[in-house]
Motif scaffolding. Structure first.
Motif, short mmCIF file in Angstrom:
data_model
loop_
_atom_site.label_atom_id
_atom_site.label_comp_id
_atom_site.label_asym_id
_atom_site.label_seq_id
_atom_site.Cartn_x
_atom_site.Cartn_y
_atom_site.Cartn_z
N ASP A 6 0.84 -1.20 0.00
CA ASP A 6 0.00 0.00 0.00
C ASP A 6 0.87 1.25 0.00
O ASP A 6 1.78 1.38 0.82
CB ASP A 6 -0.91 0.00 1.22
CG ASP A 6 -1.93 -1.13 1.17
OD1 ASP A 6 -2.64 -1.23 0.14
OD2 ASP A 6 -2.02 -1.91 2.13
N ASN A 7 0.59 2.15 -0.91
CA ASN A 7 1.35 3.39 -1.03
C ASN A 7 0.58 4.54 -0.39
O ASN A 7 -0.14 5.27 -1.06
CB ASN A 7 1.64 3.68 -2.51
CG ASN A 7 2.53 4.90 -2.69
OD1 ASN A 7 3.15 5.36 -1.74
ND2 ASN A 7 2.57 5.43 -3.89
N TYR A 8 0.72 4.67 0.93
CA TYR A 8 0.02 5.72 1.67
C TYR A 8 1.00 6.75 2.21
O TYR A 8 2.12 6.41 2.57
CB TYR A 8 -0.72 5.12 2.88
CG TYR A 8 -1.87 4.21 2.57
CD1 TYR A 8 -2.89 4.59 1.70
CD2 TYR A 8 -1.96 2.95 3.18
CE1 TYR A 8 -3.96 3.74 1.44
CE2 TYR A 8 -3.02 2.11 2.93
CZ TYR A 8 -4.02 2.51 2.06
OH TYR A 8 -5.07 1.67 1.81
N SER A 9 0.54 7.98 2.29
CA SER A 9 1.25 8.96 3.10
C SER A 9 0.87 8.65 4.56
O SER A 9 -0.03 7.85 4.82
CB SER A 9 0.80 10.37 2.74
OG SER A 9 -0.59 10.54 3.07
N TYR A 10 1.55 9.31 5.51
CA TYR A 10 1.17 9.11 6.91
C TYR A 10 -0.30 9.44 7.12
O TYR A 10 -1.04 8.70 7.77
CB TYR A 10 2.03 9.98 7.83
CG TYR A 10 3.35 9.36 8.21
CD1 TYR A 10 3.42 8.32 9.13
CD2 TYR A 10 4.53 9.80 7.64
CE1 TYR A 10 4.63 7.74 9.48
CE2 TYR A 10 5.75 9.23 7.97
CZ TYR A 10 5.79 8.19 8.89
OH TYR A 10 6.99 7.62 9.22
N GLU A 11 -0.73 10.56 6.57
CA GLU A 11 -2.12 11.00 6.75
C GLU A 11 -3.10 10.00 6.17
O GLU A 11 -4.11 9.65 6.80
CB GLU A 11 -2.33 12.37 6.12
CG GLU A 11 -3.72 12.94 6.35
CD GLU A 11 -3.90 14.32 5.74
OE1 GLU A 11 -5.03 14.86 5.82
OE2 GLU A 11 -2.92 14.88 5.19
N GLU A 12 -2.81 9.51 4.97
CA GLU A 12 -3.70 8.54 4.32
C GLU A 12 -3.75 7.23 5.11
O GLU A 12 -4.81 6.64 5.27
CB GLU A 12 -3.23 8.28 2.89
CG GLU A 12 -3.43 9.45 1.95
CD GLU A 12 -2.70 9.27 0.64
OE1 GLU A 12 -3.10 9.94 -0.35
OE2 GLU A 12 -1.72 8.51 0.58
N GLY A 13 -2.58 6.81 5.59
CA GLY A 13 -2.53 5.58 6.37
C GLY A 13 -3.32 5.70 7.66
O GLY A 13 -4.06 4.78 8.05
N ILE A 57 2.48 -1.92 4.70
CA ILE A 57 3.21 -0.68 4.45
C ILE A 57 4.71 -0.96 4.29
O ILE A 57 5.25 -1.89 4.91
CB ILE A 57 2.97 0.37 5.56
CG1 ILE A 57 3.39 -0.17 6.93
CG2 ILE A 57 1.51 0.79 5.57
CD1 ILE A 57 3.29 0.86 8.05
N PRO A 58 5.39 -0.18 3.46
CA PRO A 58 6.81 -0.41 3.19
C PRO A 58 7.69 0.12 4.32
O PRO A 58 7.94 1.32 4.41
CB PRO A 58 7.05 0.35 1.88
CG PRO A 58 6.02 1.44 1.89
CD PRO A 58 4.84 0.91 2.63
N ASP A 59 8.16 -0.78 5.16
CA ASP A 59 8.98 -0.38 6.29
C ASP A 59 10.45 -0.29 5.89
O ASP A 59 11.14 0.67 6.19
CB ASP A 59 8.81 -1.39 7.43
CG ASP A 59 9.69 -1.09 8.63
OD1 ASP A 59 9.37 -0.14 9.36
OD2 ASP A 59 10.69 -1.78 8.82
N GLY A 60 10.95 -1.30 5.19
CA GLY A 60 12.37 -1.35 4.87
C GLY A 60 12.73 -0.57 3.62
O GLY A 60 11.95 -0.50 2.67
#
Length: 234
Positions: A6-13, A57-60
């Motif tokens: 999932d490609n979210y900004s912090y706000e979107e997430g 979400i992409p952590d690494g």
């Protein structure tokens, strides 16, 4: 490579987290990294968990680089930062919180620090990560009915725990947070900001905790070899 990111900004997430809670949707958030891809390839159960997760979400930094090779420029959402933002969201919306994992003295200090840092946070339950029967913890969680559950058992154990909890507990948003409690408790120093910005926290931790080397390698280089092979074939 068979996994949705999932490609979210912090706000979107965070808006998505709020949506899950308000709509009573049991949700598992996975903070994915290359090591999890290695686990997925040898573990069908883990593969199933990833396929059914409500948010990945992409952590690494490895995930960000891999997607960039595919022409997709995404924002990293480091799990430790996203989880902290979820806790702040919980205060704004009065969501009860549960935290599970790490050693007793570590989680106690982490909870104390979080209560000092985030006034009015409603931590209704916490427990160390040293237990033999998940069902005992599930029963305690049923009694407290948290809406946000942070699980720091290390991967893949925390993903297994959350996946089963999702079927048993009242609807909650659950996220695996790895070693975040060590940082929040002050037991482990977080990587300097430069390392964070460059996505090299894993390198800093490996330098300071050499025992992590066996876990990182050969998973990381093999991951990039597979990414390049996948790119060539597709």
């Amino acid at each position: 490579m068979g996994t949705r990111i999932d490609n979210y900004s912090y706000e979107e997430g965070l808006n998505k987290v709020r949506e899950f809670v308000e709509q009573n949707i049991p949700a598992q958030i996975v903070t994915i990294n290359p090591e999890m891809y290695a686990q997925k390839e040898k573990d069908e159960y883990f593969k199933q968990i990833l396929s059914e997760a409500e948010m990945i979400i992409p952590d690494g930094i490895g995930i960000k680089i891999a997607l960039k090779l595919k022409g997709k420029n995404i924002s990293r959402l480091p799990g430790i930062d996203f989880a902290k933002n979820i806790l702040k969201l919980s205060v704004c919306n009065n969501y009860p919180v549960a935290i599970i994992g790490s050693k007793e003295e570590v989680i106690e200090k982490a909870v104390q620090n979080l209560r000092n840092e985030i006034p009015n946070i409603n931590i209704v339950y916490y427990h160390n990560g040293y237990f033999n029967n998940n069902n005992d913890i599930y029963e305690e969680l049923k009694k407290t009915s948290p809406k946000i559950i942070l699980v720091a058992l290390g991967s893949p154990k925390q993903e297994y725990f959350i996946y089963e909890a999702k079927k048993i507990l009242s609807p909650a948003v659950m996220i695996g947070i790895g070693g975040s409690l060590d940082v929040w408790s002050g037991t482990v120093k977080r990587a300097p900001v430069l390392y964070q910005k460059l996505g090299l926290e894993w390198l800093y931790r490996t330098i300071n905790q050499p025992e992590r080397f066996k876990r990182i390698f050969p998973a990381l280089p093999l991951f990039f070899i597979k990414v390049l092979k996948y790119k060539k074939e597709n």
